[in-house]
Design an enzyme around this catalytic site. Structure first.
Site, mmCIF file in Angstrom:
data_model
loop_
_atom_site.group_PDB
_atom_site.id
_atom_site.type_symbol
_atom_site.label_atom_id
_atom_site.label_comp_id
_atom_site.label_asym_id
_atom_site.label_seq_id
_atom_site.Cartn_x
_atom_site.Cartn_y
_atom_site.Cartn_z
ATOM 1 N N HIS A 22 2.389 3.286 5.006
ATOM 2 C CA HIS A 22 1.612 1.789 5.290
ATOM 3 C C HIS A 22 1.646 0.564 4.959
ATOM 4 C CE1 HIS A 22 -2.758 1.875 4.765
ATOM 5 N NE2 HIS A 22 -2.302 2.739 3.304
ATOM 6 N N CYS A 41 -1.063 -3.961 -1.827
ATOM 7 C CA CYS A 41 -1.132 -3.026 -1.034
ATOM 8 C C CYS A 41 -0.564 -3.727 0.478
ATOM 9 C CB CYS A 41 -2.585 -3.067 0.100
ATOM 10 S SG CYS A 41 -3.372 -2.007 -1.070
ATOM 11 N N HIS A 47 3.309 1.943 0.895
ATOM 12 C CA HIS A 47 2.264 2.809 0.125
ATOM 13 C C HIS A 47 1.483 4.386 0.929
ATOM 14 C CE1 HIS A 47 -1.043 0.419 0.348
ATOM 15 N NE2 HIS A 47 -1.766 0.999 0.363
ATOM 16 N N HIS A 49 -1.012 7.244 1.481
ATOM 17 C CA HIS A 49 -3.121 8.090 1.521
ATOM 18 C C HIS A 49 -2.649 9.104 1.745
ATOM 19 C CE1 HIS A 49 -4.645 3.484 0.199
ATOM 20 N NE2 HIS A 49 -3.458 3.465 0.980
ATOM 21 N N GLU A 132 -9.466 7.182 2.701
ATOM 22 C CA GLU A 132 -8.883 6.889 2.374
ATOM 23 C C GLU A 132 -8.574 7.352 0.596
ATOM 24 O OE1 GLU A 132 -6.737 2.372 2.980
ATOM 25 O OE2 GLU A 132 -8.125 2.187 1.375
#
Length: 143
Positions: A22, A41, A47, A49, A132
């Protein structure tokens, strides 16, 4: 004859793991404001997770000694959100996140809404917890 534990209130939690990409970016802010709020971010390419999502149901035990059949919970979770989110770029592949920033908080709300819609007894949904990372955890209880 009824089970001696029938009616006791118990929490049942199932955890799933999924990988998602995301970009933290809000369509309601300017590019400059997005960079200020989200920092690295907000990288244009995004990036990823490896999320852990825990769904907790709370309710009275039935005659079988269960709040919910864990197989039913597993299937509901897969159909409600895992199949749609796992190995996806949330902002590009999931229509919900076109207008909602894909923060862990909003992912938890999304999971809650999808679970409520997919459950045969939505009133027992108690909590959604999104990990996360090992340091960043969000809890949502439908409020």
């Amino acid at each position: 004859m009824s089970s001696p534990t029938k009616g006791r209130i118990v929490n049942v939690t199932r955890v799933v793991h999924m990988s998602c990409a995301h970009r933290l970016h809000s369509i309601y802010h300017s590019e400059r404001e997005n960079v200020r709020i989200f920092g690295k971010c907000n990288n244009y390419h995004g990036h990823g997770h490896n999320y852990s999502v825990a769904v907790t149901c709370r309710g009275p035990l039935d005659d079988a000694g269960m709040v919910i059949n864990l197989t039913e919970l597993k299937v509901t979770m897969e159909e409600a959100f895992v199949d749609e989110l796992d190995h996806k770029h949330l902002d590009r592949d999931v229509p919900y996140f076109a207008k909602v920033t894909s923060t862990a908080e909003n992912i938890a709300i999304y999971v809650w809404e999808r679970m409520k819609f997919g459950m045969s007894r939505p009133e027992i949904l108690f909590e959604v917890k999104v990990h996360e990372s090992e340091n960043n955890i969000v809890t949502y209880r439908g409020e």
